[in-house]
Design a protein around this motif. Sequence first.
Motif, PDB file in Angstrom:
ATOM      1  N   VAL A 187       0.819  -1.097  -0.050  1.00  0.00           N
ATOM      2  CA  VAL A 187      -0.082   0.048  -0.088  1.00  0.00           C
ATOM      3  C   VAL A 187       0.841   1.390   0.068  1.00  0.00           C
ATOM      4  CG1 VAL A 187      -1.481   1.382   1.190  1.00  0.00           C
ATOM      5  CG2 VAL A 187      -2.047  -1.065   0.894  1.00  0.00           C
ATOM      6  N   LEU A 189       3.840   1.641  -1.146  1.00  0.00           N
ATOM      7  CA  LEU A 189       4.758   1.654  -2.349  1.00  0.00           C
ATOM      8  C   LEU A 189       3.705   1.961  -3.460  1.00  0.00           C
ATOM      9  CD1 LEU A 189       7.085  -1.285  -1.959  1.00  0.00           C
ATOM     10  CD2 LEU A 189       7.524   1.077  -1.700  1.00  0.00           C
ATOM     11  N   LEU A 190       2.561   1.318  -3.591  1.00  0.00           N
ATOM     12  CA  LEU A 190       1.814   1.427  -4.873  1.00  0.00           C
ATOM     13  C   LEU A 190       0.282   2.416  -4.665  1.00  0.00           C
ATOM     14  CD1 LEU A 190       1.309  -2.367  -5.745  1.00  0.00           C
ATOM     15  CD2 LEU A 190       2.994  -0.669  -6.543  1.00  0.00           C
ATOM     16  N   GLY A 191       0.267   2.723  -3.296  1.00  0.00           N
ATOM     17  CA  GLY A 191      -0.940   3.641  -3.070  1.00  0.00           C
ATOM     18  C   GLY A 191      -2.120   2.913  -3.044  1.00  0.00           C
TER      19      GLY A 191
END
Lengths: 197, 197
Positions: A187, A189-191
């Motif tokens: 979450v 790192l990637l949003g």
Amino acid sequence: MTENTQRRSIGAKRNPASAEAILDAAENLLAERGLRGFTIEEVARRARAGKPTIYKWWSSKAALLLDVYQRQKTIAFQDTGNLEDDIVAFITAITIHWRDTPAGAVFRSVIAEAQSDEKAGQALRRFSDERLSETSFLILRGLERGEIKNGIFPKHAARWISSYLWFRLLTGDLDVSQQNLRRDVSVLLLGLRKDEK
Amino acid sequence: MTENTQRRSIGAKRNPASAEAILDAAENLLAERGLRGFTIEEVARRARAGKPTIYKWWSSKAALLLDVYQRQKTIAFQDTGNLEDDIVAFITAITIHWRDTPAGAVFRSVIAEAQSDEKAGQALRRFSDERLSETSFLILRGLERGEIKNGIFPKHAARWISSYLWFRLLTGDLDVSQQNLRRDVSVLLLGLRKDEK
């Protein structure tokens, strides 16, 4: 203790070995007697230092405990070659250190003390700010590798990691499975947001 | 207080109004005397309840304080129409509530107490778990709007938000500028990682 058991420093010059002696004494006392038995009086007696000397260098018991805590924390920022694994390794190392050594209880007690004692609060703020700068190293390494978006502030990114760790510590939730941890880190790192098509 | 100032409940049946009376008394006592003057004895006296009754329903002073704290928290999950503004509005509302009312000090004190008192720790864990479920609503609304990636667990996403808030509270860092907050929230939404070309 009585005054005459203390070795008085000669003149105003700070003995460069004294700070180390005090930290050694504090570390040993903590190991022997635990948090409940940890007092500045006893540290002073063991280090043969005056209490005023200790309070000149550490504003509070919490500040001294934080230095002992940090001294015992031998957690490296493992270089796994990629940001995701670096962050997972770091969080794993800290949670295990907190869970499996007295360090977790020590740090919890300092955070607790800082909520009602202003000097402890200042010491904790200074300490956590230093740790954020340190943890920023993980982010800076990711930036160098070209893994991180432009415009990310390393210390702000590091704050998300510290916050995550504190919440787990303070809710006694340190048995983090690697699966859950990877899910949480992904979450970060990637949003949360769905990519636009 | 003496035993005869207490109104004894008749038989074992729980008076449905008693819990409310105890919470009212606790709320008033906290407002009048603050955290230092907040004791179960005095709540019992004011609510005309027995201490055992209070301890039957609340395992510890911390558990009772958490109920009072939550009762006074009138923070809605504002529907701004998009996830980013929803999260910014929520974090802003909580930080202002903590900073500008006694609620911040109350919650800090409970977190502190929970670090050395097992019953307080249990109460805090239950409470924070309930809050995570509640905050998940923000994420669920974003999912309904199609703003959120598939595979995101709402409660895990909510944990990042709670962690962020706790860290700011516990380091006394509640004066968050909207600019910094938006920067932090955008990390949570977009992630740290650079999009692959």
